[in-house]
Scaffold this active site. Structure first.
Site, PDB file in Angstrom:
ATOM      1  N   GLY A   1       0.788  -1.217   0.000  1.00 31.30           N
ATOM      2  CA  GLY A   1       0.000   0.000   0.000  1.00 31.30           C
ATOM      3  C   GLY A   1       0.825   1.274   0.000  1.00 31.30           C
ATOM      4  CB  SER A   2       4.450   1.927   0.325  1.00 31.26           C
ATOM      5  OG  SER A   2       4.993   1.078  -0.683  1.00 31.26           O
ATOM      6  N   GLY A   3       2.641   2.399  -2.424  1.00 29.21           N
ATOM      7  CA  GLY A   3       2.615   3.058  -3.724  1.00 29.21           C
ATOM      8  C   GLY A   3       3.702   2.580  -4.666  1.00 29.21           C
TER       9      GLY A   3
ATOM     10  CB  SER B   1      12.108  -6.829  -1.309  1.00 28.87           C
ATOM     11  OG  SER B   1      11.957  -5.476  -1.666  1.00 28.87           O
TER      12      SER B   1
ATOM     13  CB  SER C   1       2.516  -1.546  -8.085  1.00 28.87           C
ATOM     14  OG  SER C   1       3.028  -2.747  -7.542  1.00 28.87           O
TER      15      SER C   1
END
Length: 214
Positions: free
Chosen positions: A40-42, A111, A44
């Site tokens: 959800g961090s952005g 990762s 992709s």
């Protein structure tokens, strides 16, 4: 035949067309942009925006996304620590081959473990691994929660979820750090493009200009 004996019979074969020639043909300096951060961090979204901007400039790229890879290459792996390690190892090996082909490769994977990211860094030559840390607080990631995974993890429906009951080890010396709060996707992507541009990744290296096919 044992694995060690099998490896004795496997020898790396050098071919006349190498990375420098492929890089010169593509008019760029190949590298691996390794996007890391919480779910959800952005990662992709920003990686996709960067690839779109590179495509507009006619650069040769390939984006490997965490979910997509688990449909095929890593479809046999679960989410235990051992399987996560293997997931990143496989991705690293494939990305390394793609960099050897002359591509600018982008990967978007949580990762979470430093050691895995450093293993991948060690597969490539100096300057080819560019760690891009999408630094988004977990509180913000939970607000977004685009897949509803944090909610399930909090309810105990998902085990070993990064940031909840499995750790995320943030990079300490990432080449690029993007604090993804109140920043537009376009601005975040431009930050990565600027890094590549100012360091000569988007044009052939000087030594590649004399590349000849044997």
């Amino acid at each position: 035949m044992g694995m060690d004996r099998m490896k004795e019979n496997v020898v790396w074969h050098e071919h006349p067309v190498d990375k420098s020639i492929r890089s010169f043909m593509k008019k760029q300096r190949p590298c691996l942009l390794w996007f890391t951060g919480l779910s959800g961090s952005g990662k992709s979204t920003i990686a996709g925006a960067v690839e779109s901007k590179l495509a507009e400039r006619l650069q040769h790229t390939y984006l490997m996304d965490g979910d997509n890879v688990r449909h095929g290459l890593c479809g046999d792996l679960a989410f235990s620590e051992e399987d996560r390690n293997e997931n990143i190892r496989r991705v690293g090996e494939v990305a390394n081959l793609m960099v050897d082909s002359g591509l600018i490769v982008l990967t978007a994977f949580i990762s979470p473990f430093k050691v895995n990211r450093e293993v991948v860094r060690g597969m490539l030559k100096e300057g080819e691994f560019i760690e891009v840390f999408i630094d988004t607080p977990i509180s913000e990631c939970e607000k977004r929660d685009p897949k509803g995974l944090y909610k399930k993890a909090r309810a105990g429906e998902i085990k070993d979820f990064t940031g909840i009951d499995s750790p995320y080890e943030a990079p300490e010396n990432a080449e690029i750090v993007i604090k993804n709060i109140d920043v537009s996707i376009d601005d975040a992507a431009n930050e990565v493009i600027e890094y590549l541009d100012t360091r000569g990744y988007l044009k052939p290296q000087q030594e590649d200009s004399n590349a000849e096919i044997a």
